[in-house]
Design a protein around this motif. Structure first.
Motif, PDB file in Angstrom:
ATOM      1  N   TYR A  28       0.794  -1.219   0.006  1.00  0.00           N
ATOM      2  CA  TYR A  28       0.000   0.186  -0.119  1.00  0.00           C
ATOM      3  C   TYR A  28       0.657   1.133  -0.104  1.00  0.00           C
ATOM      4  O   TYR A  28       0.481   2.345  -0.422  1.00  0.00           O
ATOM      5  CB  TYR A  28      -1.063  -0.070   1.089  1.00  0.00           C
ATOM      6  CG  TYR A  28      -2.432  -0.851   0.800  1.00  0.00           C
ATOM      7  CD1 TYR A  28      -2.957  -0.380  -0.350  1.00  0.00           C
ATOM      8  CD2 TYR A  28      -2.832  -1.766   1.864  1.00  0.00           C
ATOM      9  CE1 TYR A  28      -4.066  -1.186  -0.423  1.00  0.00           C
ATOM     10  CE2 TYR A  28      -4.095  -2.217   1.563  1.00  0.00           C
ATOM     11  CZ  TYR A  28      -4.606  -2.240   0.448  1.00  0.00           C
ATOM     12  OH  TYR A  28      -5.684  -2.696   0.051  1.00  0.00           O
ATOM     13  N   THR A  29       1.922   1.168   0.433  1.00  0.00           N
ATOM     14  CA  THR A  29       2.863   2.487   0.621  1.00  0.00           C
ATOM     15  C   THR A  29       3.325   2.647  -0.807  1.00  0.00           C
ATOM     16  O   THR A  29       3.607   3.811  -1.241  1.00  0.00           O
ATOM     17  CB  THR A  29       4.034   2.220   1.491  1.00  0.00           C
ATOM     18  OG1 THR A  29       5.086   1.159   1.031  1.00  0.00           O
ATOM     19  CG2 THR A  29       3.790   1.818   2.757  1.00  0.00           C
ATOM     20  N   GLY A  32       0.611   4.672  -2.784  1.00  0.00           N
ATOM     21  CA  GLY A  32       0.383   5.929  -2.342  1.00  0.00           C
ATOM     22  C   GLY A  32      -0.251   6.297  -0.954  1.00  0.00           C
ATOM     23  O   GLY A  32      -0.632   7.443  -0.541  1.00  0.00           O
ATOM     24  N   LEU A  33      -0.571   4.992  -0.030  1.00  0.00           N
ATOM     25  CA  LEU A  33      -1.084   5.194   0.990  1.00  0.00           C
ATOM     26  C   LEU A  33      -0.421   5.469   2.313  1.00  0.00           C
ATOM     27  O   LEU A  33       0.857   5.009   2.335  1.00  0.00           O
ATOM     28  CB  LEU A  33      -2.070   4.129   1.423  1.00  0.00           C
ATOM     29  CG  LEU A  33      -3.257   3.887   0.253  1.00  0.00           C
ATOM     30  CD1 LEU A  33      -3.918   2.622   0.729  1.00  0.00           C
ATOM     31  CD2 LEU A  33      -4.230   5.252   0.109  1.00  0.00           C
ATOM     32  N   ARG A  34      -0.776   6.333   3.379  1.00  0.00           N
ATOM     33  CA  ARG A  34      -0.037   6.079   4.579  1.00  0.00           C
ATOM     34  C   ARG A  34      -0.751   5.176   5.530  1.00  0.00           C
ATOM     35  O   ARG A  34      -2.117   5.031   5.741  1.00  0.00           O
ATOM     36  CB  ARG A  34      -0.020   7.513   5.205  1.00  0.00           C
ATOM     37  CG  ARG A  34       0.907   8.401   4.366  1.00  0.00           C
ATOM     38  CD  ARG A  34       0.650   9.991   4.790  1.00  0.00           C
ATOM     39  NE  ARG A  34       1.206   9.832   6.371  1.00  0.00           N
ATOM     40  CZ  ARG A  34       2.735  10.271   6.639  1.00  0.00           C
ATOM     41  NH1 ARG A  34       3.340   9.981   5.729  1.00  0.00           N
ATOM     42  NH2 ARG A  34       2.730  10.211   7.758  1.00  0.00           N
ATOM     43  N   GLU A  90       8.048   4.442  13.677  1.00  0.00           N
ATOM     44  CA  GLU A  90       7.939   4.733  12.452  1.00  0.00           C
ATOM     45  C   GLU A  90       9.001   3.922  11.527  1.00  0.00           C
ATOM     46  O   GLU A  90      10.106   3.854  11.803  1.00  0.00           O
ATOM     47  CB  GLU A  90       8.485   6.336  11.960  1.00  0.00           C
ATOM     48  CG  GLU A  90       8.269   6.732  10.585  1.00  0.00           C
ATOM     49  CD  GLU A  90       8.239   8.255  10.551  1.00  0.00           C
ATOM     50  OE1 GLU A  90       8.597   8.806   9.353  1.00  0.00           O
ATOM     51  OE2 GLU A  90       7.793   9.102  11.413  1.00  0.00           O
ATOM     52  N   ASP A  92       8.945   3.443   8.176  1.00  0.00           N
ATOM     53  CA  ASP A  92       9.017   3.993   6.804  1.00  0.00           C
ATOM     54  C   ASP A  92       8.317   5.604   6.864  1.00  0.00           C
ATOM     55  O   ASP A  92       7.281   5.682   7.843  1.00  0.00           O
ATOM     56  CB  ASP A  92       8.634   3.130   5.742  1.00  0.00           C
ATOM     57  CG  ASP A  92       8.557   3.730   4.400  1.00  0.00           C
ATOM     58  OD1 ASP A  92       9.847   3.658   3.631  1.00  0.00           O
ATOM     59  OD2 ASP A  92       7.675   4.402   3.741  1.00  0.00           O
ATOM     60  N   GLU A  93       8.530   6.320   5.935  1.00  0.00           N
ATOM     61  CA  GLU A  93       7.806   7.448   6.068  1.00  0.00           C
ATOM     62  C   GLU A  93       6.310   7.040   5.764  1.00  0.00           C
ATOM     63  O   GLU A  93       5.303   8.122   6.000  1.00  0.00           O
ATOM     64  CB  GLU A  93       8.250   8.455   4.810  1.00  0.00           C
ATOM     65  CG  GLU A  93       8.313   7.987   3.476  1.00  0.00           C
ATOM     66  CD  GLU A  93       8.748   8.981   2.574  1.00  0.00           C
ATOM     67  OE1 GLU A  93       9.369  10.034   3.052  1.00  0.00           O
ATOM     68  OE2 GLU A  93       8.553   8.620   1.310  1.00  0.00           O
ATOM     69  N   ARG A  94       5.887   6.297   5.091  1.00  0.00           N
ATOM     70  CA  ARG A  94       4.501   5.798   4.926  1.00  0.00           C
ATOM     71  C   ARG A  94       3.989   4.655   5.827  1.00  0.00           C
ATOM     72  O   ARG A  94       2.825   4.320   5.811  1.00  0.00           O
ATOM     73  CB  ARG A  94       4.158   5.676   3.560  1.00  0.00           C
ATOM     74  CG  ARG A  94       4.159   6.729   2.617  1.00  0.00           C
ATOM     75  CD  ARG A  94       4.221   6.414   1.103  1.00  0.00           C
ATOM     76  NE  ARG A  94       4.087   7.382   0.149  1.00  0.00           N
ATOM     77  CZ  ARG A  94       2.981   8.567   0.169  1.00  0.00           C
ATOM     78  NH1 ARG A  94       1.870   8.096   0.858  1.00  0.00           N
ATOM     79  NH2 ARG A  94       2.981   9.482  -0.806  1.00  0.00           N
ATOM     80  N   ILE A  95       4.619   4.061   6.728  1.00  0.00           N
ATOM     81  CA  ILE A  95       4.110   3.080   7.586  1.00  0.00           C
ATOM     82  C   ILE A  95       4.797   3.513   9.167  1.00  0.00           C
ATOM     83  O   ILE A  95       5.890   3.637   9.394  1.00  0.00           O
ATOM     84  CB  ILE A  95       5.008   1.770   7.276  1.00  0.00           C
ATOM     85  CG1 ILE A  95       4.351   1.274   5.950  1.00  0.00           C
ATOM     86  CG2 ILE A  95       4.427   0.499   8.361  1.00  0.00           C
ATOM     87  CD1 ILE A  95       4.842  -0.296   5.354  1.00  0.00           C
ATOM     88  N   GLY A 145      -2.844   8.624   8.530  1.00  0.00           N
ATOM     89  CA  GLY A 145      -2.920   7.699   7.831  1.00  0.00           C
ATOM     90  C   GLY A 145      -4.171   7.472   7.156  1.00  0.00           C
ATOM     91  O   GLY A 145      -5.100   8.037   7.457  1.00  0.00           O
ATOM     92  N   ASP A 146      -4.186   6.836   5.957  1.00  0.00           N
ATOM     93  CA  ASP A 146      -5.325   6.656   5.165  1.00  0.00           C
ATOM     94  C   ASP A 146      -5.873   5.413   5.562  1.00  0.00           C
ATOM     95  O   ASP A 146      -7.090   5.263   5.197  1.00  0.00           O
ATOM     96  CB  ASP A 146      -4.720   6.409   3.685  1.00  0.00           C
ATOM     97  CG  ASP A 146      -4.173   7.768   3.306  1.00  0.00           C
ATOM     98  OD1 ASP A 146      -4.682   8.757   3.078  1.00  0.00           O
ATOM     99  OD2 ASP A 146      -2.893   7.755   2.975  1.00  0.00           O
TER     100      ASP A 146
END
Length: 338
Positions: A28-29, A32-34, A90, A92-95, A145-146
């Motif tokens: 998902y990262t 494009g999702l957080r 954290e 990753d910047e998105r996970i 987060g999305d």
């Protein structure tokens, strides 16, 4: 506005559930999702997959466990306050991860008692039963987060009931075997019972300022994991179990009449068939990355290189299917690069 919560759950263990959550989160990262991932399995295997052992030791070093899911519920459990703000590790910047904790198992008895007390309209009972939902929603808001993904243990206990009350959608990982299908037969009626019981309890809530989950637990489909293949067909030992999955899922989980569907590949409720990438798992664990991100420098050469590309396509298709069934928009189309 609340963030959708997807639980990956089967009360039968050993189906590859934790690995599935791990890989779907990473995929998902790329789309494009957080993502906020919450490890609500007291065994904490997902946390061990995301976090280095030295860091995991640090997370569990303090008896108050301020940096784990147990730390977030501890004030409520101890009777000294409401939930604490969950620590977000954290990755990753998105996970971001809400780390698991073996001590979470100590929450089981309290959840069981307070589930009954909700029927009397007791505020503490509702605070405890809704704790997981409030923790992950707060975490998602802070991380922007999305989507929230939950990893749960393989049982029908009070912890998982409270976790599923917190969910919007449920994805069921399955193995093509007798035990997994028996678990599926138990799972469907239990989800419906819990959904109905929570709706009844919501009617007893006398504290309108306390935000509570709807407890939707909507079935999003199933994933068949670790199926063996020979000449692109399941080997005979699994054939009879694979062909039974569509009917049992429809009857047990959806409470609908079964249809004459010969295999999951033809079933609209099947999100994906994912092979067990046995040769890639140790390599990915060593590199601490999902199997579809392995590079030649990690040892993914020759046949392994081809398997990495195949895994990428399969997990991307799975992530897209889950998003579609859950009504989640994906910001971008990701192309794999190797």
């Amino acid at each position: 506005m609340t963030v959708p919560v997807i639980a990956f759950f089967n009360n039968k263990g050993g189906v590859g559930k934790t690995s599935l959550v791990y890989h779907v989160a990473w995929m998902y990262t790329k789309l494009g999702l957080r993502i906020v991932v919450a490890d609500l399995d007291p065994q904490s295997n997902l946390t061990a997959g995301f976090v280095e052992e030295d860091r995991l030791e640090e997370l569990w070093a303090n008896d108050s466990r301020p940096d784990t899911i147990y730390g977030a519920i501890h004030p409520l459990l101890a009777g000294i306050g409401d939930i604490a703000e969950a620590h977000l590790e954290e990755i990753d910047e998105r996970i971001a991860l809400v780390p698991g904790d073996l001590w979470l198992s100590g929450f089981e008895d309290e959840l069981s008692e307070q589930w009954t007390n909700c029927l009397d309209g007791k505020e503490r009972a509702f605070r405890i039963t809704s704790a997981f939902w409030r923790i992950v929603q707060s975490a998602a808001q802070r991380f922007q987060g999305d989507l929230v993904l939950l990893d749960l243990g393989p049982n029908l206990g009070s912890i998982n009931r409270a976790a599923l009350v917190a969910t919007t959608f449920v994805v069921v990982p399955l193995s093509p075997d007798l035990f997994s299908l028996q678990g599926l037969r138990n799972l469907g009626p239990t989800l419906r019972e819990w959904r109905s019981a929570w709706t009844k309890r919501l009617g007893e809530n006398r504290h309108p300022s306390l935000l509570l989950p709807a407890g939707e637990m909507r079935p999003a489909g199933y994933v068949v994991l670790q199926h063996s293949e020979r000449l692109d067909r399941p080997v005979a030992a699994y054939q009879k179990w694979i062909t039974r999955i569509p009917a049992i899922y429809k009857e047990a989980v959806l409470a609908q009449p079964s249809e004459d569907i010969s295999s999951p590949a033809e079933d609209e409720n099947c999100l994906a068939l994912i092979k067990h990438y046995r040769s890639l798992i140790p390599m990915a664990q060593e590199a601490r990355k999902p199997i579809f991100d392995l590079k030649p420098a990690d040892g993914a050469i020759g046949a392994h290189y081809s398997a990495v590309r195949e895994a990428y396509k399969h997990f991307k298709k799975l992530a897209e299917a889950i998003a579609f069934n859950c009504g989640i928009s994906l910001p971008r189309e990701e192309s794999a690069t190797y």
